[in-house]
Design an enzyme around this catalytic site. Structure first.
Site, short mmCIF file in Angstrom:
data_model
loop_
_atom_site.label_atom_id
_atom_site.label_comp_id
_atom_site.label_asym_id
_atom_site.label_seq_id
_atom_site.Cartn_x
_atom_site.Cartn_y
_atom_site.Cartn_z
N GLU A 193 0.84 -1.21 0.00
CA GLU A 193 0.00 0.00 0.00
C GLU A 193 0.87 1.26 0.00
OE1 GLU A 193 -3.10 -0.14 3.02
OE2 GLU A 193 -3.35 -2.30 2.80
C1 GLA Z 1 -5.51 0.29 5.51
C2 GLA Z 1 -6.22 -0.85 4.82
C3 GLA Z 1 -6.62 -0.45 3.44
C4 GLA Z 1 -7.23 0.92 3.39
C5 GLA Z 1 -6.29 1.89 3.97
C6 GLA Z 1 -6.87 3.26 3.72
O1 GLA Z 1 -4.21 0.42 5.10
O2 GLA Z 1 -5.45 -2.01 4.71
O3 GLA Z 1 -7.55 -1.35 2.96
O4 GLA Z 1 -8.44 0.95 4.10
O5 GLA Z 1 -6.11 1.55 5.33
O6 GLA Z 1 -7.22 3.38 2.35
#
Ligand code: GLA
Length: 327
Positions: free
Chosen positions: A236
């Site tokens: 992410e």
């Molecule tokens: C966390 C979750 C994601 C998303 C982010 C914000 O990292 O793993 O799925 O909700 O927060 O976008």
């Protein structure tokens, strides 16, 4: 140069997508990325809003568009304390369900979802964010933990492996480079491996910023996680222009200084990812370009952020060029 070509020898390059960005960022996605994660439409509350109802339309559409364009798909996410509806944990009268009932429900949710996407999804974030950020406890308080007990994590992996033996299964978390939390994530994954739980990788969320965490902390975390002998995915990635406690809301666009510092950071990160590419097999951004990010208005309302390699018009930023220089 396309990102996916540039890093072909090292890792997949992914982006999180939703039904809007799949249209508005389509050309950019197809050009540069060879993996996508469905940002929200595979979360429990979206796929399974009530006991007898599954809603797959949005997720199906994203998966078929990804496949039609030769992109792999990461599944996100099966068991999480957040964005999971109340009905999962309660009877109609509001009383809590028992361990066996919740395990049976977890199993049937995982079976249904993984069977639907078997062969289409190369990796799943099976359990998301189960580790506690502070204090001496290893696991954060949650309904999953309350009702099932510590082995809710092991069970989720077992069910997922039975449902799709071909998918790579990940534990995914944030603040992964913070030493205190790093030790806990490491301890959790190590104990799962020792118990013979079918876990194949660790998802390092990588919601980072211009100043935090330090590259040294990231290196130490990567080194320690790599010693577990499983795959690492950057799941992410974004680089916020603001420190977490910075409340400024005066900017309509990033300053030159911010853009330069962000490029410096991205350059350091991508050098490190390549150094560890024996372990790191996929690097996914939590979006694709600055026109849309979950960091707009979070955690400060009314403030825009610019965390990616491409700007609001999908043009390359200094960060993009810096990342390419690392090859
Ligand atoms: C966390 C979750 C994601 C998303 C982010 C914000 O990292 O793993 O799925 O909700 O927060 O976008």
């Amino acid at each position: 140069m396309r990102l996916r070509e540039a890093f072909k020898k090292h890792f997949l390059v992914g982006a999180a997508v939703d039904p809007v960005t799949l249209d508005t960022q389509r050309d950019l996605l197809i050009e540069h990325f060879n993996s996508v994660t469905v940002e929200s439409d595979m979360k429990f509350e979206r796929l399974h809003p009530s006991e007898d109802q599954y809603t797959f339309e949005a997720a199906d559409r994203l998966v078929s568009l990804a496949k039609a364009n030769g992109m792999g798909v990461r599944g996100h996410t099966l068991v999480w304390h957040n964005q999971t509806p109340k009905w999962v944990f309660e009877h109609q009268d509001g009383s809590p369900v028992d361990r066996e009932t919740l395990l049976a429900l977890m199993k049937s949710h995982i079976d249904t979802v993984l069977s639907r996407y078997r062969g289409d999804i190369y990796a799943w974030d099976v359990v998301n964010e189960a580790v506690s950020d502070s204090g001496s406890e290893l696991l954060r308080p949650s309904k999953w933990l309350d009702i099932i007990g510590d082995d809710f994590i092991a069970k989720a992996f077992e069910y997922a492996h039975e449902a799709d033996p071909g998918a790579l299964l990940f534990y995914n978390d944030y603040n992964e480079a913070v030493p205190e939390k790093r030790e806990k994530i490491y301890a959790l994954v190590k104990s799962l491996l020792e118990q013979g739980v079918p876990i194949h990788g660790l998802g390092i969320q990588s919601h980072w910023s211009l100043h935090h965490p330090s590259v040294d902390d990231i290196r130490q975390a990567t080194e320690q996680y790599a010693s577990l002998g499983l795959k690492l995915h950057i799941t992410e990635l974004d680089v916020s222009m603001f420190a977490f406690d910075d409340r400024r809301i005066d900017l309509a666009a990033p300053t030159e200084e911010m853009l330069a510092l962000q490029a410096e950071r991205y350059g350091q990160f991508f050098r490190l990812f390549q150094e560890y590419s024996e372990y790191i097999t996929s690097v996914t951004f939590w979006g694709a370009a600055d026109d849309y990010t979950w960091l707009d208005h979070f955690p400060v309302r009314g403030r825009k952020n610019w965390p990616f390699l491409f700007d609001i018009k999908h043009q390359p930023k200094p960060s993009y060029w810096k990342v390419l220089e690392t090859i």
